[in-house]
Scaffold this active site. Structure first.
Site, PDB file in Angstrom:
ATOM      1  N   GLU A 298       0.961  -1.136  -0.185  1.00 33.33           N
ATOM      2  CA  GLU A 298       0.056   0.059  -0.078  1.00 33.33           C
ATOM      3  C   GLU A 298       0.843   1.097  -0.022  1.00 33.33           C
ATOM      4  O   GLU A 298       1.801   1.515   0.789  1.00 33.33           O
ATOM      5  CB  GLU A 298      -0.877   0.090   1.312  1.00 33.33           C
ATOM      6  CG  GLU A 298      -1.967  -0.924   1.162  1.00 33.33           C
ATOM      7  CD  GLU A 298      -3.018  -0.575   2.287  1.00 33.33           C
ATOM      8  OE1 GLU A 298      -3.120   0.284   2.909  1.00 33.33           O
ATOM      9  OE2 GLU A 298      -3.622  -1.473   2.799  1.00 33.33           O
TER      10      GLU A 298
ATOM     11  N   TYR B  62     -11.024  -5.180   2.263  1.00 33.21           N
ATOM     12  CA  TYR B  62     -10.247  -4.386   3.574  1.00 33.21           C
ATOM     13  C   TYR B  62     -11.062  -4.499   4.881  1.00 33.21           C
ATOM     14  O   TYR B  62     -11.820  -3.757   5.064  1.00 33.21           O
ATOM     15  CB  TYR B  62      -9.514  -3.174   3.422  1.00 33.21           C
ATOM     16  CG  TYR B  62      -8.306  -2.748   4.214  1.00 33.21           C
ATOM     17  CD1 TYR B  62      -8.614  -2.871   5.586  1.00 33.21           C
ATOM     18  CD2 TYR B  62      -7.386  -2.057   3.650  1.00 33.21           C
ATOM     19  CE1 TYR B  62      -7.693  -2.362   6.381  1.00 33.21           C
ATOM     20  CE2 TYR B  62      -6.406  -1.726   4.422  1.00 33.21           C
ATOM     21  CZ  TYR B  62      -6.564  -1.966   5.755  1.00 33.21           C
ATOM     22  OH  TYR B  62      -5.549  -1.297   6.670  1.00 33.21           O
TER      23      TYR B  62
ATOM     24  N   ASP C 121      -5.807   8.067   9.980  1.00 30.25           N
ATOM     25  CA  ASP C 121      -4.299   7.741  10.463  1.00 30.25           C
ATOM     26  C   ASP C 121      -3.978   8.251  11.837  1.00 30.25           C
ATOM     27  O   ASP C 121      -4.314   9.171  12.442  1.00 30.25           O
ATOM     28  CB  ASP C 121      -3.345   8.710   9.714  1.00 30.25           C
ATOM     29  CG  ASP C 121      -3.543   8.096   7.989  1.00 30.25           C
ATOM     30  OD1 ASP C 121      -4.006   7.006   7.859  1.00 30.25           O
ATOM     31  OD2 ASP C 121      -3.309   9.047   7.246  1.00 30.25           O
TER      32      ASP C 121
END
Length: 273
Positions: free
Chosen positions: A54, A179, A65
Site C-alpha cells: 500500500e 479490507y 491515520d
C-alpha cells in the site's frame, strides 16, 4: 456493473491461494523520509517477502491515520509530495524492477484536486493495481468505481465492524479484495482487537468470493499468524512506518544507510509466514 479485467493484484492473490499462503501487505508513506529512500524501502519490502504494498499518499488532514502515520505524512510533505508524485513514484519503481502490486491509499480531496480523469489515466499508466479511498462512502462511489473499472484499477472497500447492515451492499461493488478494519478508531499498533472481530471477518467472507484482508493494528508476527488462520491477507502499517521512523538516524547517513534499510527488511521478513 461488470467486473473489470484481472490485473496483477488478482493474479497475486490467486497464486497465494493456490499455495495456501496469506498475503503480507505492508503500508508505507510515499516520500518518508524522502522520495529517493522510498524506492530503497520498496525494494527491501520486496526482498523481505511482501506480496502487495500500500502506497500511502501523505495528507495534512487525515481521518483514519494514527499518530505514527501522521508523523510520516509530515516528513513526506516537507518534500512537496503530492498524489501525482506518489503515482510517479510507482511508475519509477516499476522502471527500477520492482514487481509487487501497488495499491494507492489516498483521501478523496487530492483526487478531486488532481482531477478524476487525469488521476485514473495516470494510475493506469503507472501500473497501479488497486485504490483505497477511506473517506469515500460506497453510496457516493459509483462514478469513481466506473472510472476505476475503465482504468483497470480495483477500488477496494473498507468494511468495519460497525458497517453492519451496509456490508452486503458494500461487497456488491467490491473489487480486488475486501479490507476489513480489525479495530475501531484510527490506525495504530494494538495489543488486542475488537471482541467480535473473528465473527465479523467470518460474516464478510461468507458474503463475498473476493479475498479478505485485515488491517488497522496488526504489528507482529503473532498477530499476522492469528489473522492468517481466518483471512487471505494481513495489512501491516503503523508498525512498519514506526520501524522506518526508528531507522531515520541510520538512513540519514551514507555510511549507515544500508544498515537502516536492513533493519526495515529484517522487521518485515519476520512478519512473513
Amino acid at each position: 456493473m461488470s467486473q473489470p479485467a484481472h490485473n496483477l493484484l488478482d493474479d497475486t492473490f490467486a497464486k497465494l491461494k493456490a499455495a495456501g499462503k496469506t498475503a503480507l501487505i505492508p503500508f508505507v508513506t510515499v516520500g518518508d523520509p524522502d522520495p529517493e529512500t522510498t524506492f530503497d524501502i520498496l525494494a527491501v519490502l520486496e526482498e523481505a517477502g511482501a506480496d502487495v504494498v500500500e502506497l500511502g499518499v501523505p495528507y495534512s488532514d487525515p481521518l483514519a491515520d494514527g499518530p505514527v502515520i501522521q508523523r510520516a505524512s509530515e516528513r513526506a510533505l516537507v518534500h512537496g509530495i503530492t498524489v501525482a508524485s506518489c503515482i510517479r513514484t510507482a511508475a519509477k519503481a516499476r522502471e527500477r524492477g520492482i514487481r509487487l502490486p501497488f495499491v494507492l491509499f489516498t483521501y478523496y480531496n487530492p483526487v478531486l484536486q488532481m482531477g478524476s480523469e487525469r488521476f485514473f489515466a495516470e494510475l493506469k499508466d503507472a501500473g497501479i493495481s488497486g485504490l483505497i479511498i477511506p473517506d469515500l462512502p460506497y453510496e457516493e462511489a459509483e462514478e469513481v468505481l466506473g472510472m476505476a473499472d475503465a482504468a483497470g484499477v480495483k477500488l477496494i472497500p473498507l468494511v468495519a465492524p460497525t458497517s453492519s447492515g451496509r456490508i452486503a451492499r458494500i461487497l456488491e461493488r467490491a473489487r480486488g479484495f475486501v479490507y476489513c478494519v480489525s479495530s475501531l478508531g484510527v490506525t495504530g499498533e494494538r495489543a488486542s482487537f475488537h471482541a467480535s472481530v473473528d465473527e465479523f471477518i467470518a460474516s464478510v467472507k461468507a458474503q463475498t468470493d473476493l479475498p479478505v484482508a485485515v488491517g488497522f493494528g496488526i504489528s507482529s508476527r503473532e498477530q499476522v499468524e492469528r489473522f492468517a488462520a481466518i483471512c487471505d491477507g494481513a495489512v501491516v502499517g503503523s508498525a512498519i512506518v514506526r520501524k522506518i521512523e526508528e531507522s531515520l538516524p541510520l538512513l540519514a547517513q551514507t555510511s549507515t544507510r544500508d544498515q537502516g534499510l536492513l533493519q526495515i527488511r529484517d522487521f518485515v521478513a519476520k512478519l512473513r509466514l
